[in-house]
Design a protein around this motif. Sequence first.
Motif, PDB file in Angstrom:
ATOM      1  N   ARG A 113       0.873  -1.172   0.000  1.00  0.00           N
ATOM      2  CA  ARG A 113       0.000   0.000   0.000  1.00  0.00           C
ATOM      3  C   ARG A 113       0.909   1.222   0.000  1.00  0.00           C
ATOM      4  O   ARG A 113       2.111   1.107   0.181  1.00  0.00           O
ATOM      5  N   TYR A 114       0.317   2.391  -0.214  1.00  0.00           N
ATOM      6  CA  TYR A 114       1.100   3.622  -0.272  1.00  0.00           C
ATOM      7  C   TYR A 114       0.587   4.603   0.772  1.00  0.00           C
ATOM      8  O   TYR A 114      -0.626   4.761   0.933  1.00  0.00           O
ATOM      9  N   ILE A 115       1.515   5.254   1.487  1.00  0.00           N
ATOM     10  CA  ILE A 115       1.163   6.280   2.456  1.00  0.00           C
ATOM     11  C   ILE A 115       0.695   7.495   1.662  1.00  0.00           C
ATOM     12  O   ILE A 115       1.418   7.986   0.783  1.00  0.00           O
ATOM     13  N   SER A 116      -0.504   7.999   1.953  1.00  0.00           N
ATOM     14  CA  SER A 116      -1.112   9.039   1.124  1.00  0.00           C
ATOM     15  C   SER A 116      -0.318  10.341   1.073  1.00  0.00           C
ATOM     16  O   SER A 116      -0.208  10.945   0.021  1.00  0.00           O
ATOM     17  N   GLU A 117       0.254  10.782   2.196  1.00  0.00           N
ATOM     18  CA  GLU A 117       0.957  12.061   2.200  1.00  0.00           C
ATOM     19  C   GLU A 117       2.247  12.017   1.391  1.00  0.00           C
ATOM     20  O   GLU A 117       2.579  12.936   0.659  1.00  0.00           O
ATOM     21  N   SER A 118       3.025  10.957   1.537  1.00  0.00           N
ATOM     22  CA  SER A 118       4.355  10.908   0.923  1.00  0.00           C
ATOM     23  C   SER A 118       4.448   9.963  -0.278  1.00  0.00           C
ATOM     24  O   SER A 118       5.476   9.915  -0.929  1.00  0.00           O
ATOM     25  N   GLN A 119       3.401   9.197  -0.523  1.00  0.00           N
ATOM     26  CA  GLN A 119       3.398   8.182  -1.586  1.00  0.00           C
ATOM     27  C   GLN A 119       4.514   7.156  -1.390  1.00  0.00           C
ATOM     28  O   GLN A 119       5.015   6.570  -2.349  1.00  0.00           O
ATOM     29  N   THR A 120       4.916   6.923  -0.139  1.00  0.00           N
ATOM     30  CA  THR A 120       5.921   5.913   0.189  1.00  0.00           C
ATOM     31  C   THR A 120       5.261   4.542   0.191  1.00  0.00           C
ATOM     32  O   THR A 120       4.200   4.356   0.796  1.00  0.00           O
ATOM     33  N   VAL A 125       4.644   0.730   1.289  1.00  0.00           N
ATOM     34  CA  VAL A 125       4.774  -0.063   2.504  1.00  0.00           C
ATOM     35  C   VAL A 125       4.334  -1.491   2.173  1.00  0.00           C
ATOM     36  O   VAL A 125       3.190  -1.713   1.782  1.00  0.00           O
ATOM     37  N   ALA A 126       5.262  -2.430   2.287  1.00  0.00           N
ATOM     38  CA  ALA A 126       4.947  -3.843   2.029  1.00  0.00           C
ATOM     39  C   ALA A 126       4.854  -4.575   3.357  1.00  0.00           C
ATOM     40  O   ALA A 126       5.663  -4.342   4.259  1.00  0.00           O
ATOM     41  N   THR A 127       3.884  -5.468   3.465  1.00  0.00           N
ATOM     42  CA  THR A 127       3.781  -6.327   4.640  1.00  0.00           C
ATOM     43  C   THR A 127       3.638  -7.769   4.173  1.00  0.00           C
ATOM     44  O   THR A 127       2.989  -8.052   3.164  1.00  0.00           O
ATOM     45  N   VAL A 167       8.112  -3.455   5.405  1.00  0.00           N
ATOM     46  CA  VAL A 167       9.225  -2.899   4.625  1.00  0.00           C
ATOM     47  C   VAL A 167       8.741  -1.597   3.981  1.00  0.00           C
ATOM     48  O   VAL A 167       7.599  -1.521   3.517  1.00  0.00           O
ATOM     49  N   PHE A 168       9.608  -0.587   3.910  1.00  0.00           N
ATOM     50  CA  PHE A 168       9.236   0.718   3.367  1.00  0.00           C
ATOM     51  C   PHE A 168      10.039   1.063   2.116  1.00  0.00           C
ATOM     52  O   PHE A 168      11.129   0.542   1.894  1.00  0.00           O
ATOM     53  N   GLY A 169       9.469   1.968   1.313  1.00  0.00           N
ATOM     54  CA  GLY A 169      10.170   2.578   0.185  1.00  0.00           C
ATOM     55  C   GLY A 169      10.428   1.651  -0.982  1.00  0.00           C
ATOM     56  O   GLY A 169       9.638   0.771  -1.308  1.00  0.00           O
ATOM     57  N   ARG A 170      11.581   1.870  -1.611  1.00  0.00           N
ATOM     58  CA  ARG A 170      11.965   1.114  -2.811  1.00  0.00           C
ATOM     59  C   ARG A 170      12.050  -0.392  -2.519  1.00  0.00           C
ATOM     60  O   ARG A 170      11.681  -1.215  -3.351  1.00  0.00           O
ATOM     61  N   ASP A 179       5.834  -6.377  15.399  1.00  0.00           N
ATOM     62  CA  ASP A 179       6.245  -6.495  13.998  1.00  0.00           C
ATOM     63  C   ASP A 179       7.759  -6.393  13.905  1.00  0.00           C
ATOM     64  O   ASP A 179       8.414  -5.859  14.796  1.00  0.00           O
ATOM     65  N   VAL A 180       8.282  -6.883  12.787  1.00  0.00           N
ATOM     66  CA  VAL A 180       9.684  -6.666  12.446  1.00  0.00           C
ATOM     67  C   VAL A 180       9.698  -5.626  11.335  1.00  0.00           C
ATOM     68  O   VAL A 180       9.103  -5.834  10.275  1.00  0.00           O
ATOM     69  N   VAL A 181      10.330  -4.482  11.590  1.00  0.00           N
ATOM     70  CA  VAL A 181      10.493  -3.449  10.570  1.00  0.00           C
ATOM     71  C   VAL A 181      11.838  -3.711   9.910  1.00  0.00           C
ATOM     72  O   VAL A 181      12.882  -3.601  10.539  1.00  0.00           O
ATOM     73  N   ALA A 182      11.790  -4.101   8.637  1.00  0.00           N
ATOM     74  CA  ALA A 182      12.997  -4.524   7.927  1.00  0.00           C
ATOM     75  C   ALA A 182      13.767  -3.329   7.381  1.00  0.00           C
ATOM     76  O   ALA A 182      13.199  -2.456   6.731  1.00  0.00           O
ATOM     77  N   ASP A 183      15.062  -3.310   7.677  1.00  0.00           N
ATOM     78  CA  ASP A 183      15.972  -2.351   7.057  1.00  0.00           C
ATOM     79  C   ASP A 183      16.561  -2.944   5.786  1.00  0.00           C
ATOM     80  O   ASP A 183      16.962  -2.222   4.876  1.00  0.00           O
TER      81      ASP A 183
END
Length: 143
Positions: A17-24, A26-28, A52-55, A93-97
């Motif tokens: 999905r995409y965060i509306s403000e930043s269009q980042t 987010v995968a789960t 996971v976030f971003g690219r 949750d595990v936030v993956a770097d």
Amino acid sequence: MNNVVLIGRLTRDPEVRYISESQTAVATFTIAIDRPARSGQEKKTDFPRITVFGRQAENCERFLAKGRLVGIQGRIQTGSYTNKDGQTVYTTDVVADRVEFLEWGDRAQGGSGQFQSRPQAPAGGDMGIPEGFQAIQDDDIPF
């Protein structure tokens, strides 16, 4: 210190999905990790949820699928929310770097359940290689 390293198999395809403000992006997704079995005890499995976030999130959507083996490096994050019944639900949750794709390609022929170790070129020749990378042949590898 908050650091976690996990290796497991995806239990389903990643959801993005995409965060509306930043269009980042987010995968789960959830991975299955077997616990070491003690003698005489039944094998148990843990199913941590990965975020996971971003690219990297976009690459997870593009290249990962149910059953693929992945390596995850990140951190544990806890939280809570109130569900529709008014009860507080606690989350971990595990936030993956970093997400390492440990298997590529389609399932091998013959239904063995094993993945191929490298991508196979489709008929059109495009292997879906990420931007900035190029395909190499086994003969080009020096070892």
